[in-house]
Design an enzyme around this catalytic site. Structure first.
Site, PDB file in Angstrom:
ATOM      1  N   HIS A 161      54.378  45.572 114.441  1.00  9.38           N
ATOM      2  CA  HIS A 161      54.830  44.565 113.463  1.00  9.38           C
ATOM      3  C   HIS A 161      55.464  43.375 114.158  1.00  9.38           C
ATOM      4  O   HIS A 161      56.681  43.228 114.138  1.00  9.38           O
ATOM      5  CB  HIS A 161      55.831  45.198 112.504  1.00  9.38           C
ATOM      6  CG  HIS A 161      56.002  44.440 111.227  1.00  9.38           C
ATOM      7  ND1 HIS A 161      56.936  43.450 111.057  1.00  9.38           N
ATOM      8  CD2 HIS A 161      55.358  44.550 110.041  1.00  9.38           C
ATOM      9  CE1 HIS A 161      56.876  42.986 109.826  1.00  9.38           C
ATOM     10  NE2 HIS A 161      55.930  43.636 109.187  1.00  9.38           N
ATOM     11  N   PHE A 162      54.864  42.537 114.689  1.00 10.70           N
ATOM     12  CA  PHE A 162      53.436  42.400 115.003  1.00 10.70           C
ATOM     13  C   PHE A 162      53.364  42.243 116.514  1.00 10.70           C
ATOM     14  O   PHE A 162      54.213  41.551 117.078  1.00 10.70           O
ATOM     15  CB  PHE A 162      52.846  41.173 114.298  1.00 10.70           C
ATOM     16  CG  PHE A 162      52.976  41.238 112.796  1.00 10.70           C
ATOM     17  CD1 PHE A 162      52.086  42.005 112.050  1.00 10.70           C
ATOM     18  CD2 PHE A 162      53.988  40.581 112.127  1.00 10.70           C
ATOM     19  CE1 PHE A 162      52.179  42.055 110.658  1.00 10.70           C
ATOM     20  CE2 PHE A 162      54.089  40.643 110.752  1.00 10.70           C
ATOM     21  CZ  PHE A 162      53.194  41.384 110.012  1.00 10.70           C
TER      22      PHE A 162
END
Length: 161
Positions: free
Chosen positions: A54-55
């Site tokens: 993420h991410f």
């Protein structure tokens, strides 16, 4: 009463442990006739397991974990209130989120500071106003409802400490 808590005192208040403990320090606790408020800190590092996905190219702390950090700060405040200093197990469960707004992303290297202020209490039900910031900049805000329980799955007497 105004005070601070270190990680050892936080661990006594919360059942959470790594990787789900999202409070590193309590900077200020105020329990008075005028106000009941706590300020908690989460040091956000690239080593957090959620940043793997993420991410990967643009690491951002998931909003739901910002809310969880806020809930943990509120739970600490409840656990420090005089009526819950009875040595029994009291768990705090989030029951509602109202007027939640995310203003800016929280990234590795940030210090997430959450202020939770008790705005209502009726029996075991509570409501908190919370404001989260990084370097004085608002990142999230809202109202959180919580309920104080002895546990949902434990039988009476289990887990009492």
């Amino acid at each position: 009463m105004a005070r601070t808590l270190d990680i050892n005192e936080i661990l006594k208040c919360l059942p959470h442990r790594y990787p789900f403990l999202l409070v590193d320090k309590i900077e200020d606790v105020v329990i008075s006739d005028e106000e009941i408020r706590v300020t908690g800190v989460k040091n956000v590092t690239i080593n957090e397991p959620f940043f793997q996905g993420h991410f990967p190219d643009e690491p951002v702390m998931p909003g739901v974990l910002v809310l969880e950090a806020m809930g943990q700060v509120a739970a600490i405040l409840i656990k420090l209130m005089p009526e819950f200093q009875d040595g029994k197990r009291h768990l705090v469960y989030v029951t509602s989120m109202d007027k939640v707004k995310f203003r800016h992303p929280v990234k590795p290297g940030d210090q997430l500071r959450t202020v939770a202020t008790l705005i209502q209490r009726r029996g075991s039900a509570t409501r908190f106003k919370f404001v989260a910031s990084v370097d004085g900049k608002l990142v999230a805000e809202g109202i959180m409802g919580c309920v104080i329980a002895s546990g949902l799955t434990l039988k009476e007497g289990e887990g009492d400490k």
